[in-house]
Write an enzyme that holds these catalytic residues in place. Structure first.
Site, PDB file in Angstrom:
ATOM      1  N   ASP A  39      42.064  33.632  33.108  1.00 22.66           N
ATOM      2  CA  ASP A  39      42.129  34.767  34.015  1.00 22.66           C
ATOM      3  C   ASP A  39      41.012  34.584  35.057  1.00 22.66           C
ATOM      4  OD1 ASP A  39      42.575  37.477  34.919  1.00 22.66           O
ATOM      5  OD2 ASP A  39      40.750  38.013  33.817  1.00 22.66           O
ATOM      6  N   ASP A  99      39.652  37.561  37.739  1.00 19.44           N
ATOM      7  CA  ASP A  99      38.776  38.738  37.869  1.00 19.44           C
ATOM      8  C   ASP A  99      38.218  39.194  36.525  1.00 19.44           C
ATOM      9  OD1 ASP A  99      39.517  38.645  40.483  1.00 19.44           O
ATOM     10  OD2 ASP A  99      40.184  40.718  40.613  1.00 19.44           O
ATOM     11  N   ASP A 111      39.806  38.985  29.812  1.00 16.74           N
ATOM     12  CA  ASP A 111      38.917  40.134  29.558  1.00 16.74           C
ATOM     13  C   ASP A 111      39.659  41.447  29.368  1.00 16.74           C
ATOM     14  OD1 ASP A 111      39.691  40.354  32.314  1.00 16.74           O
ATOM     15  OD2 ASP A 111      38.017  41.729  32.633  1.00 16.74           O
TER      16      ASP A 111
HETATM   17  O1  LIG Z   1      44.250  44.647  38.528  1.00 16.68           O
HETATM   18  C1  LIG Z   1      43.155  44.149  38.722  1.00 16.68           C
HETATM   19  O2  LIG Z   1      42.100  44.726  38.451  1.00 16.68           O
HETATM   20  C2  LIG Z   1      43.020  42.712  39.239  1.00 16.68           C
HETATM   21  C3  LIG Z   1      43.127  41.814  38.021  1.00 16.68           C
HETATM   22  O3  LIG Z   1      43.099  40.432  38.348  1.00 16.68           O
HETATM   23  P1  LIG Z   1      43.032  39.324  37.157  1.00 16.68           P
HETATM   24  O4  LIG Z   1      44.386  39.232  36.527  1.00 16.68           O
HETATM   25  O5  LIG Z   1      41.991  39.830  36.178  1.00 16.68           O
HETATM   26  O6  LIG Z   1      42.594  38.046  37.836  1.00 16.68           O
HETATM   27  O7  LIG Z   1      44.017  42.342  40.215  1.00 16.68           O
HETATM   28  C4  LIG Z   1      44.191  43.119  41.409  1.00 16.68           C
HETATM   29  O8  LIG Z   1      42.959  43.399  42.071  1.00 16.68           O
HETATM   30  C5  LIG Z   1      42.276  42.251  42.607  1.00 16.68           C
HETATM   31  C6  LIG Z   1      40.995  42.727  43.280  1.00 16.68           C
HETATM   32  O9  LIG Z   1      40.162  43.355  42.375  1.00 16.68           O
HETATM   33  C7  LIG Z   1      43.154  41.495  43.600  1.00 16.68           C
HETATM   34  O10 LIG Z   1      42.473  40.352  44.036  1.00 16.68           O
HETATM   35  C8  LIG Z   1      44.479  41.115  42.956  1.00 16.68           C
HETATM   36  O11 LIG Z   1      45.380  40.569  43.891  1.00 16.68           O
HETATM   37  C9  LIG Z   1      45.126  42.347  42.332  1.00 16.68           C
HETATM   38  O12 LIG Z   1      46.287  41.971  41.629  1.00 16.68           O
END
Ligand SMILES: O=C(O)[C@@H](COP(=O)(O)O)O[C@H]1O[C@H](CO)[C@@H](O)[C@H](O)[C@H]1O
Length: 273
Positions: A8, A10, A215
């Site tokens: 993953d 974020d 996470d």
């Molecule tokens: O839902 C969320 O908190 C994150 C999760 O992303 P990960 O699957 O943890 O890489 O994804 C959204 O938000 C991101 C910014 O915080 C954006 O970059 C993503 O495109 C969006 O899907």
């Protein structure tokens, strides 16, 4: 035996707040040195992932938007690969539903239920940037969506959330939750995509051990689909309390610090976490 790593982004490889992977640099170099494939498996869009592909010079397949698309660089595998279409230099395996269908359904659900939401499709780039902490360019890339719409419920309560998720289910779609947002998706998740790509690696290399790092709840299907599942800590130093599967290894360290610890324990020291 060859390791394949699914990660993953974020809150895992990159920090939840700063979006930096600096703390994971030593383990990233180790993977490069040992030529171990690192597969990004994230809610992020193809356009966002391509930034990391370039920055980290990580020329491996990747999985976008919660398993919506698997993008495999042409001529990466020697085996005969089945895929849905070509896009630039990628062979694409498409598991997701079109973004416009998902977005329209979500808006319809919000109207019919009277529950207010905000979603990336109806936010300006500036609003996405302000809400996520992404810089303007990155926020623009996050809006180029193909298989997943991102949303928040205004003044969220448990009742409002369960009503929206129930209506998403009745409309024939699925939902998941990342570190910040809810997501409406089709019949895909990170786990399905990981299983498909792992099977392809197994055809190519036979003896493969898969590692998955995440996470949050939207990582659970991925963690359930790898040989060694690893959960990093969230800001505040806790592991996500809703992830209780005892098979999932809990590593010490928030986001990229935990990521670095896990990779160095498993790959460098060959030890259990
Ligand atoms: O839902 C969320 O908190 C994150 C999760 O992303 P990960 O699957 O943890 O890489 O994804 C959204 O938000 C991101 C910014 O915080 C954006 O970059 C993503 O495109 C969006 O899907």
């Amino acid at each position: 035996m060859r390791y394949i790593i699914f990660t993953d982004l974020d809150g895992t490889l990159i920090d939840h707040d700063t979006y930096s992977y600096e703390a994971a640099r030593p383990a990233l170099s180790l993977l490069k040195q040992k030529d171990i494939p690192l597969i990004f498996c994230t809610s992020k869009t193809r356009a966002e992932i391509e930034v990391y592909v370039k920055e980290l010079d990580c020329r491996h397949p990747f999985i976008s938007e919660n398993g919506g698309g698997i993008f495999i660089p042409e001529e990466y595998f020697d085996i005969d690969l089945k895929f849905d279409h070509k896009l630039g230099n990628y062979n694409v395996i498409e598991l997701g539903t079109s973004y416009s269908k998902l977005k329209d359904t979500l808006i319809e659900i919000s109207k019919s239920s009277g529950i207010e939401i905000i979603n990336f499709g109806n936010m300006t780039t500036e609003e996405v940037s302000e809400d996520t902490g992404l810089d303007l360019h990155s926020a623009g890339l996050a809006k180029i969506r193909e298989y997943d719409e991102v949303f928040r419920i205004i003044d969220e309560t448990e009742d409002k959330a369960s009503r929206i998720m129930e209506l998403i289910g009745s409309a024939g779609y699925n939902h998941t939750r990342g570190g910040r947002y809810w997501h409406i998706i089709g019949n895909n998740d990170k786990g399905k995509a990981v299983r498909i790509l792992s099977d392809i690696y197994k055809q190519q290399f036979t003896d493969v051990t898969t590692i998955g790092l995440g996470d949050s709840m939207n990582d659970l299907p991925m963690l359930g689909s790898v040989d060694i599942p690893v959960l990093v800590q969230k800001p505040g130093s806790l592991h996500d309390p809703s992830i209780t599967d005892p098979k999932i290894k809990h590593v010490k360290g928030i986001g990229p610090i935990g990521w670095n610890n896990a990779i160095s324990e498993i790959i460098e020291k060959g030890s259990e976490i």
